[in-house]
Design a protein around this motif. Structure first.
Motif, PDB file in Angstrom:
ATOM      1  N   THR A  12       0.866  -1.170   0.000  1.00  0.00           N
ATOM      2  CA  THR A  12       0.000   0.000   0.000  1.00  0.00           C
ATOM      3  C   THR A  12       0.910   1.229   0.000  1.00  0.00           C
ATOM      4  O   THR A  12       2.127   1.092  -0.071  1.00  0.00           O
ATOM      5  CB  THR A  12      -0.924   0.010   1.235  1.00  0.00           C
ATOM      6  N   ALA A  13       0.330   2.377   0.134  1.00  0.00           N
ATOM      7  CA  ALA A  13       1.119   3.607   0.101  1.00  0.00           C
ATOM      8  C   ALA A  13       2.172   3.647   1.203  1.00  0.00           C
ATOM      9  O   ALA A  13       3.249   4.196   1.012  1.00  0.00           O
ATOM     10  CB  ALA A  13       0.199   4.825   0.221  1.00  0.00           C
ATOM     11  N   THR A  14       1.876   3.031   2.355  1.00  0.00           N
ATOM     12  CA  THR A  14       2.794   3.151   3.483  1.00  0.00           C
ATOM     13  C   THR A  14       3.334   1.832   4.013  1.00  0.00           C
ATOM     14  O   THR A  14       4.231   1.842   4.850  1.00  0.00           O
ATOM     15  CB  THR A  14       2.100   3.873   4.663  1.00  0.00           C
ATOM     16  N   SER A  15       2.808   0.688   3.567  1.00  0.00           N
ATOM     17  CA  SER A  15       3.197  -0.581   4.185  1.00  0.00           C
ATOM     18  C   SER A  15       3.209  -1.732   3.190  1.00  0.00           C
ATOM     19  O   SER A  15       2.556  -1.688   2.152  1.00  0.00           O
ATOM     20  CB  SER A  15       2.220  -0.956   5.300  1.00  0.00           C
ATOM     21  N   ASP A  16       3.929  -2.777   3.569  1.00  0.00           N
ATOM     22  CA  ASP A  16       3.869  -4.055   2.883  1.00  0.00           C
ATOM     23  C   ASP A  16       2.984  -4.972   3.718  1.00  0.00           C
ATOM     24  O   ASP A  16       3.052  -4.955   4.944  1.00  0.00           O
ATOM     25  CB  ASP A  16       5.254  -4.696   2.762  1.00  0.00           C
ATOM     26  N   HIS A  17       2.163  -5.787   3.063  1.00  0.00           N
ATOM     27  CA  HIS A  17       1.266  -6.692   3.763  1.00  0.00           C
ATOM     28  C   HIS A  17       1.491  -8.098   3.223  1.00  0.00           C
ATOM     29  O   HIS A  17       1.554  -8.296   2.011  1.00  0.00           O
ATOM     30  CB  HIS A  17      -0.195  -6.273   3.567  1.00  0.00           C
ATOM     31  N   ILE A  18       1.597  -9.081   4.135  1.00  0.00           N
ATOM     32  CA  ILE A  18       1.915 -10.446   3.752  1.00  0.00           C
ATOM     33  C   ILE A  18       0.917 -11.409   4.393  1.00  0.00           C
ATOM     34  O   ILE A  18       0.587 -11.282   5.568  1.00  0.00           O
ATOM     35  CB  ILE A  18       3.348 -10.810   4.198  1.00  0.00           C
ATOM     36  N   TYR A  19       0.453 -12.373   3.616  1.00  0.00           N
ATOM     37  CA  TYR A  19      -0.387 -13.463   4.095  1.00  0.00           C
ATOM     38  C   TYR A  19       0.335 -14.756   3.759  1.00  0.00           C
ATOM     39  O   TYR A  19       0.721 -14.971   2.613  1.00  0.00           O
ATOM     40  CB  TYR A  19      -1.763 -13.410   3.425  1.00  0.00           C
ATOM     41  N   LEU A  20       0.554 -15.604   4.751  1.00  0.00           N
ATOM     42  CA  LEU A  20       1.206 -16.897   4.562  1.00  0.00           C
ATOM     43  C   LEU A  20       0.204 -18.015   4.780  1.00  0.00           C
ATOM     44  O   LEU A  20      -0.614 -17.956   5.694  1.00  0.00           O
ATOM     45  CB  LEU A  20       2.360 -17.082   5.555  1.00  0.00           C
ATOM     46  N   CYS A  21       0.289 -19.058   3.958  1.00  0.00           N
ATOM     47  CA  CYS A  21      -0.544 -20.239   4.165  1.00  0.00           C
ATOM     48  C   CYS A  21       0.196 -21.465   3.629  1.00  0.00           C
ATOM     49  O   CYS A  21       1.189 -21.337   2.907  1.00  0.00           O
ATOM     50  CB  CYS A  21      -1.906 -20.084   3.511  1.00  0.00           C
ATOM     51  N   ALA A  22      -0.286 -22.621   3.995  1.00  0.00           N
ATOM     52  CA  ALA A  22       0.307 -23.860   3.505  1.00  0.00           C
ATOM     53  C   ALA A  22       0.149 -23.940   1.993  1.00  0.00           C
ATOM     54  O   ALA A  22      -0.813 -23.412   1.409  1.00  0.00           O
ATOM     55  CB  ALA A  22      -0.351 -25.054   4.175  1.00  0.00           C
ATOM     56  N   ASN A  23       1.087 -24.592   1.361  1.00  0.00           N
ATOM     57  CA  ASN A  23       1.119 -24.701  -0.092  1.00  0.00           C
ATOM     58  C   ASN A  23      -0.137 -25.355  -0.665  1.00  0.00           C
ATOM     59  O   ASN A  23      -0.570 -25.032  -1.760  1.00  0.00           O
ATOM     60  CB  ASN A  23       2.365 -25.499  -0.503  1.00  0.00           C
ATOM     61  N   ASN A  24      -0.725 -26.268   0.092  1.00  0.00           N
ATOM     62  CA  ASN A  24      -1.880 -27.019  -0.416  1.00  0.00           C
ATOM     63  C   ASN A  24      -3.212 -26.537   0.156  1.00  0.00           C
ATOM     64  O   ASN A  24      -4.207 -27.240   0.096  1.00  0.00           O
ATOM     65  CB  ASN A  24      -1.702 -28.506  -0.126  1.00  0.00           C
ATOM     66  N   THR A  25      -3.245 -25.332   0.704  1.00  0.00           N
ATOM     67  CA  THR A  25      -4.485 -24.791   1.260  1.00  0.00           C
ATOM     68  C   THR A  25      -5.497 -24.547   0.140  1.00  0.00           C
ATOM     69  O   THR A  25      -5.184 -23.875  -0.843  1.00  0.00           O
ATOM     70  CB  THR A  25      -4.225 -23.468   2.002  1.00  0.00           C
ATOM     71  N   PRO A  26      -6.702 -25.085   0.272  1.00  0.00           N
ATOM     72  CA  PRO A  26      -7.721 -24.836  -0.749  1.00  0.00           C
ATOM     73  C   PRO A  26      -8.068 -23.345  -0.816  1.00  0.00           C
ATOM     74  O   PRO A  26      -8.083 -22.647   0.200  1.00  0.00           O
ATOM     75  CB  PRO A  26      -8.924 -25.648  -0.266  1.00  0.00           C
TER      76      PRO A  26
END
Length: 65
Positions: A12-26
């Motif tokens: 975004t204009a001021t931040s990085d945002h990260i979402y992590l999940c398992a490789n096989n997550t539906p």
């Protein structure tokens, strides 16, 4: 044990945002998790908005002088 993870990242204009999940997550589960995040954030935004409104009303009711 080693596992693979998927990382979704956006900036975004001021931040990085990260979402992590398992490789096989539906994808349906990813969508559900993102919906829960969105619901939480929206609820917090509404709480803050209501607190600000109450504070503004309280300061408007106090007599000036």
């Amino acid at each position: 044990m080693l596992t693979n993870k998927v990382q979704l990242e956006t900036k975004t204009a001021t931040s990085d945002h990260i979402y992590l999940c398992a490789n096989n997550t539906p994808l349906a589960e990813v969508y559900e998790a993102l919906t829960q995040f969105r619901t939480y954030v929206y609820g917090r935004m509404k709480e803050i908005e209501e607190q600000q409104k109450a504070a503004a009303e309280a300061s408007a009711e106090q007599p000036k002088g």
